[in-house]
Write an enzyme that holds these catalytic residues in place. Sequence first.
Site, PDB file in Angstrom:
ATOM      1  N   HIS A 120       0.857  -1.187   0.000  1.00 18.55           N
ATOM      2  CA  HIS A 120       0.000   0.000   0.000  1.00 18.55           C
ATOM      3  C   HIS A 120       0.892   1.236   0.000  1.00 18.55           C
ATOM      4  O   HIS A 120       2.015   1.213   0.490  1.00 18.55           O
ATOM      5  CB  HIS A 120      -0.869  -0.047   1.269  1.00 18.55           C
ATOM      6  CG  HIS A 120      -1.946   0.980   1.341  1.00 18.55           C
ATOM      7  ND1 HIS A 120      -1.694   2.304   1.641  1.00 18.55           N
ATOM      8  CD2 HIS A 120      -3.297   0.876   1.191  1.00 18.55           C
ATOM      9  CE1 HIS A 120      -2.840   2.964   1.670  1.00 18.55           C
ATOM     10  NE2 HIS A 120      -3.826   2.130   1.401  1.00 18.55           N
ATOM     11  N   ASP A 197       3.100  -4.299   7.730  1.00 21.15           N
ATOM     12  CA  ASP A 197       1.807  -3.640   7.617  1.00 21.15           C
ATOM     13  C   ASP A 197       0.742  -4.714   7.750  1.00 21.15           C
ATOM     14  O   ASP A 197       0.528  -5.523   6.847  1.00 21.15           O
ATOM     15  CB  ASP A 197       1.719  -2.946   6.248  1.00 21.15           C
ATOM     16  CG  ASP A 197       0.334  -2.386   5.948  1.00 21.15           C
ATOM     17  OD1 ASP A 197      -0.582  -2.543   6.778  1.00 21.15           O
ATOM     18  OD2 ASP A 197       0.158  -1.800   4.855  1.00 21.15           O
ATOM     19  N   GLN A 200      -4.536  -5.414   6.650  1.00 18.42           N
ATOM     20  CA  GLN A 200      -5.476  -6.339   6.034  1.00 18.42           C
ATOM     21  C   GLN A 200      -5.502  -7.707   6.705  1.00 18.42           C
ATOM     22  O   GLN A 200      -6.331  -8.550   6.380  1.00 18.42           O
ATOM     23  CB  GLN A 200      -5.148  -6.499   4.545  1.00 18.42           C
ATOM     24  CG  GLN A 200      -5.345  -5.245   3.727  1.00 18.42           C
ATOM     25  CD  GLN A 200      -6.780  -4.757   3.728  1.00 18.42           C
ATOM     26  OE1 GLN A 200      -7.714  -5.555   3.783  1.00 18.42           O
ATOM     27  NE2 GLN A 200      -6.977  -3.452   3.664  1.00 18.42           N
ATOM     28  N   LYS A 223     -10.432  -1.495  10.176  1.00 17.44           N
ATOM     29  CA  LYS A 223     -10.403  -2.714   9.360  1.00 17.44           C
ATOM     30  C   LYS A 223     -10.865  -3.934  10.168  1.00 17.44           C
ATOM     31  O   LYS A 223     -11.075  -5.005   9.597  1.00 17.44           O
ATOM     32  CB  LYS A 223      -8.986  -2.988   8.861  1.00 17.44           C
ATOM     33  CG  LYS A 223      -8.299  -1.830   8.157  1.00 17.44           C
ATOM     34  CD  LYS A 223      -8.767  -1.646   6.734  1.00 17.44           C
ATOM     35  CE  LYS A 223      -7.859  -0.659   6.007  1.00 17.44           C
ATOM     36  NZ  LYS A 223      -8.291  -0.417   4.626  1.00 17.44           N
ATOM     37  N   CYS A 361      -4.644   2.323  -3.834  1.00 17.13           N
ATOM     38  CA  CYS A 361      -3.456   2.863  -3.161  1.00 17.13           C
ATOM     39  C   CYS A 361      -2.264   1.918  -3.334  1.00 17.13           C
ATOM     40  O   CYS A 361      -1.491   1.692  -2.394  1.00 17.13           O
ATOM     41  CB  CYS A 361      -3.722   3.117  -1.679  1.00 17.13           C
ATOM     42  SG  CYS A 361      -4.927   4.414  -1.373  1.00 17.13           S
TER      43      CYS A 361
END
Length: 404
Positions: A120, A197, A200, A223, A361
């Site tokens: 991202h 990261d 997700q 999220k 993104c």
Amino acid sequence: MDFTQVRTQFPTLAQTLNGYPLCYLDSAATSHKPHQVVEAMTQFYRNTNANVHRAAHQLSSQATREYEAVRDQVMHFIHAKQREEIIFTHGTTEAINMVALGLARAIRPGQYILVDSLAHHANIVPWQVLAEQTGAIIKPIPLTEEGRLDLQAYEALLTYNPAIVTLSHVSNALGILNPIEVLIQKAKAVGAITLVDGAQAIAHLDIDVQKIDCDFYAFSGHKMYGPTGIGVLYGRFEKLDSLTPLITGGEMIKSVTFEHTEYNVLPNRLEAGTPPIAEVIGLGAAIAFLNTLPLPKRAAHETSLLHYLQAQLSSLEGITLYGAHSDNIGAVAFNLHNEHHQDVGTLLDQQAIAIRCGHHCAMPLMQALHIKGCCRASIGVYSNKQDVDHFIEGLKAVQEMLYT
């Protein structure tokens, strides 16, 4: 487990739009919030509504207890070693910026920063800023034809002895799951600082930061069925303690004179200003909600539904899937032959079907796939087979409209 009953806890999903029942397949962008989260934040504003850490009165003490209790919840939820390793941020983006810019004094000109090509923008741009400030060099980790990270290319890049390796746990655009523990182990073998990261992954997987063994792990509350405006940066204590604070001011100090300021200890040192108190409390309610749903049953439900979604899309003529694998998490990326993704999304929206369209993104990833953008359908714990069927019928209607 009755996931039909789980769905009833999300009031937004009960509405109709344009005469159609809402079909929400955009949970990778943001998930809906159960009653518990909304009520927890409402109760805070209705009954407490005080700043934390600062005042001697009872409301402030209550707010502080509730706020700090969530830090303990997060620590247990991701299996951190100690509560001081949990830093509240405004989201994954701020968390990654906090690390990238906080490392500026530790990076020398010519050192390498490896960034995976699924990343991202929030896990690309902060490192570019760091490179501009320090003279470091960004190196992307290439992809295979199947859309996975190229492990041979990764190992070759590690021979450069990178200072930093930053990875996505799950691709936000494609849903591809990276073999994060193996990648981190190889990075640490050459002495790299590692960041993951997890935006997700956090709603779908059991995150054990000690098992992953990364230096930093970042994720967002919205999220994982929590509020917007709240995120978490986990950091190994000694690594967190070495960061230069991204934001300075109140709360993060021990003493201040016009000649010198002494910073506070963790976690306060990295939490300047009034924090998002209600949002932290909402995050705690979201964790409590997820803890009521046994992960094996939740994972089985989501995996079965995602495989059904992949299969139904594959059965349609004129559909191209991108990086669709059996171990993907939460999302399917696709395009309708010769049609602009935004047009497809708009026509689906007229049928109350919510998906994501664009570059997600992840422009470098789109360039690697040789496309300008794509459609993405993504699921949450509240999604069901009827959502997928509604989506597929809607997509057939779009095809009929465009091709006749």
